[in-house]
Enzyme design. Structure first.
Site, PDB file in Angstrom:
ATOM      1  N   GLY A  31       0.846  -1.185   0.000  1.00 45.64           N
ATOM      2  CA  GLY A  31       0.000   0.000   0.000  1.00 45.64           C
ATOM      3  C   GLY A  31       0.878   1.231   0.000  1.00 45.64           C
ATOM      4  O   GLY A  31       2.103   1.142  -0.131  1.00 45.64           O
ATOM      5  N   LYS A  35       4.466  -2.473   3.067  1.00 47.80           N
ATOM      6  CA  LYS A  35       4.301  -3.773   2.434  1.00 47.80           C
ATOM      7  C   LYS A  35       3.973  -4.819   3.489  1.00 47.80           C
ATOM      8  O   LYS A  35       4.187  -4.606   4.681  1.00 47.80           O
ATOM      9  CB  LYS A  35       5.586  -4.183   1.706  1.00 47.80           C
ATOM     10  N   VAL A  36       3.467  -5.952   3.016  1.00 43.05           N
ATOM     11  CA  VAL A  36       3.206  -7.081   3.897  1.00 43.05           C
ATOM     12  C   VAL A  36       3.881  -8.312   3.316  1.00 43.05           C
ATOM     13  O   VAL A  36       3.811  -8.556   2.108  1.00 43.05           O
ATOM     14  CB  VAL A  36       1.698  -7.344   4.066  1.00 43.05           C
ATOM     15  N   LYS A  51       4.054  -7.036   8.678  1.00 44.62           N
ATOM     16  CA  LYS A  51       3.686  -5.781   8.038  1.00 44.62           C
ATOM     17  C   LYS A  51       4.789  -4.748   8.258  1.00 44.62           C
ATOM     18  O   LYS A  51       5.203  -4.489   9.388  1.00 44.62           O
ATOM     19  CB  LYS A  51       2.367  -5.267   8.610  1.00 44.62           C
ATOM     20  N   ASP A 144     -15.243   0.725  14.751  1.00 44.39           N
ATOM     21  CA  ASP A 144     -15.328   0.513  13.304  1.00 44.39           C
ATOM     22  C   ASP A 144     -15.659  -0.948  12.992  1.00 44.39           C
ATOM     23  O   ASP A 144     -15.055  -1.562  12.112  1.00 44.39           O
ATOM     24  CB  ASP A 144     -14.026   0.923  12.618  1.00 44.39           C
ATOM     25  N   LYS A 146     -17.397  -3.717  11.209  1.00 40.86           N
ATOM     26  CA  LYS A 146     -18.010  -3.823   9.888  1.00 40.86           C
ATOM     27  C   LYS A 146     -17.507  -5.104   9.235  1.00 40.86           C
ATOM     28  O   LYS A 146     -16.548  -5.731   9.719  1.00 40.86           O
ATOM     29  CB  LYS A 146     -17.664  -2.609   9.028  1.00 40.86           C
ATOM     30  N   ASP A 162      -8.386  -4.829  12.807  1.00 40.03           N
ATOM     31  CA  ASP A 162      -8.353  -3.404  12.462  1.00 40.03           C
ATOM     32  C   ASP A 162      -8.793  -2.520  13.622  1.00 40.03           C
ATOM     33  O   ASP A 162      -9.970  -2.190  13.768  1.00 40.03           O
ATOM     34  CB  ASP A 162      -9.196  -3.109  11.228  1.00 40.03           C
ATOM     35  N   THR A 184     -17.377   3.906   9.790  1.00 40.40           N
ATOM     36  CA  THR A 184     -17.889   3.742   8.431  1.00 40.40           C
ATOM     37  C   THR A 184     -19.384   4.041   8.463  1.00 40.40           C
ATOM     38  O   THR A 184     -20.121   3.381   9.197  1.00 40.40           O
ATOM     39  CB  THR A 184     -17.621   2.308   7.938  1.00 40.40           C
TER      40      THR A 184
END
Length: 487
Positions: A31, A35-36, A51, A144, A146, A162, A184
């Protein structure tokens, strides 16, 4: 200075120096900020995600990441992704070793506008509430909750992840009200926008929306404001005004539970204790072991398969197909689709997409193949053996690759979807009905001399919205599909 322009070999050296007990296998995600890598823990051979997060040019981002890591690392629960180790390289980056969620995302296995049967829904809602109960017991609220933040382990158990918007609402028996508007929109409690709310109650509201989506396969509204006509109806008629359409097939007990969780006034909303004591929550479930984990991964997987086969799209499951047995592990931190916050946006920090092990890539064997049922001393991967989520968004065709590619391009152009073509792969970017990003790729792979597999893969976005997009696409390519092989 270390940066993302470093070669993988440079990063491998740095990671091996800071984390000597880990062997890097390869990069499995990237991203804007890092990186992962997939790694092997040398002590016991376990696969884990490492990560690499770079923040050298953003001190505020560094502070936000460290807050998330401090909270997440302190959490130890079977239904929460575990952080094993953290290695800091100040002021440049952080290395984070996390549990690998081999089962991918739960909502990748749910049909839009169909949902799950109540027994499956109860299984996952039970585990979600257990995770939330643990969080709140530690004085932490998630803020968050979701679908993208709900992953699965190798046996199909729920794993919450997350914690970018999580915070402490209670410390040393002192509580505080929260004031940051974040989360969200479709899963946010209405009081969050007022910037003065109880952290526990907003998590329970989000859990109620997730329960709704599990049951129905759709969200009740786009945002909890009176601008949204569905939410406005909810305000006028109350929670029980939602009981229509797909809800007619639900039991009265689960409808009652939902009506009490989705109370507009937080003071009237069910508490965690009332949810746990509700008859629907208390019911016996053969899928649950006495410890609250999956009692039978094979049975769990087959229930998913049976439910999908009875849905509008007939997915054919050929259990003798070697490709269907491959494992598609998800990284431990989903990529937030869209987050509203007055603070730092975390949307470029997480990397969540499952590592794509599809036919035609450079791996001749699955990266994490299911064990043989006869392998002594090891656990057979029944859940992944029977149910690979990538089978849900692909089809077979006897048309030539150039014909398929032209058809796909024509459809994307007609739908006004932005896309790029690179050989036999198309990457696309659009928005879903909630005006949130929906990005993915379509790959044309060779199955045999005269058969192609067309695989749709989500890179970012709501999993249900992605499958809704896929189903719309399927209606335009019926002439290319081999009958009885669309899955």
């Amino acid at each position: 200075m270390l940066g993302l322009n470093q070669t993988d070999s440079d990063l491998n050296v740095i990671i091996s120096q800071k984390l000597p007990n880990y062997e890097i296998i390869e990069e499995i995600g990237h991203g804007t900020y890092g990186k992962v890598f997939l790694s092997r823990f040398k002590v016991n051979g376990d696969h884990r995600a490492i990560k690499y997060i770079q923040y050298s040019s953003n001190p505020a981002l560094q502070q936000q990441i460290h807050k998330e890591i401090i909270i997440h690392k302190a959490l130890k629960h079977v239904n929460i992704i575990q952080v094993f180790e953290v290695a800091d390289l100040p002021p440049v980056c952080t290395l984070l070793v996390m549990e690998l969620a081999s089962g991918g995302e739960l909502f990748d296995r749910i049909e839009p506008d169909v949902g799950l049967e109540e027994q499956l829904t109860h299984f996952y809602f039970f585990q979600l509430i257990r995770a939330v109960e643990y969080l709140h017991g530690q004085g932490v609220c998630h803020r968050d909750l979701k679908p993208e933040n709900i992953l699965l382990d190798v046996d199909g158990n729920l794993k919450l992840t997350d914690f970018g918007f999580s915070t402490i609402f209670r410390h040393q028996n002192k509580r505080r009200m929260l004031e940051t508007a974040c989360g969200t929109p479709v899963y946010m409690a209405p009081e969050v926008m007022k910037r003065y709310y109880d952290g526990e109650q907003v998590d329970l509201w989000s859990a109620g929306i997730i329960l709704y989506v599990l049951l129905v396969g759709n969200t009740p509204w786009e945002e909890p404001t009176e601008r949204d006509k569905d939410f406005a109806k909810f305000i006028r008629e109350g929670p029980c005004g939602l009981v229509e359409g797909s809800w007619q097939n639900l039991s009265n007990e689960v409808k009652d539970l939902l009506c009490n969780i989705l109370r507009f006034d937080p003071k009237e909303r069910f508490t965690l204790s009332k949810i746990k004591n509700h008859p629907w929550f208390q019911q016996s479930n053969p899928l649950l072991s006495p410890k609250g984990l999956c009692a039978n991964p094979e049975q769990l997987a087959m229930k998913f398969v049976k439910h999908i086969k009875s849905s509008p799209i007939d997915y054919i499951m050929d259990l003798n197909d070697d490709e269907s047995r491959q494992v598609f592990p998800a990284l431990s931190q989903p990529d937030p689709l869209y987050k509203f916050s007055q603070d730092i946006s975390m949307k470029e920090i997480s990397f969540s997409q499952p590592y794509d092990i599809t036919p035609g890539n450079r791996h001749s064997q699955p990266l994490l193949p299911p064990l043989s049922a006869n392998t002594p001393g090891q656990k057979y991967n029944w859940f992944m053996r029977y149910f690979s989520c990538h089978r849900l968004t692909r089809f077979y065709s006897k048309s030539h690759e150039t014909v398929i590619l032209k058809k796909l391009k024509d459809i994307l152009q007609s739908l006004l979807v932005q896309f790029k073509v690179n050989g036999s792969k198309i990457t696309f970017s659009t928005v879903d009905k909630h005006k949130c990003p929906l990005n993915g790729e379509i790959s044309i792979l060779k199955a045999s001399n005269d058969v192609r597999i067309v695989v749709y893969k989500r890179n970012k976005g709501d999993p249900l919205e992605f499958k809704r997009f896929y189903k719309m696409f399927i209606e335009h390519v019926r002439d290319l599909i081999i009958e009885n092989n669309c899955n």
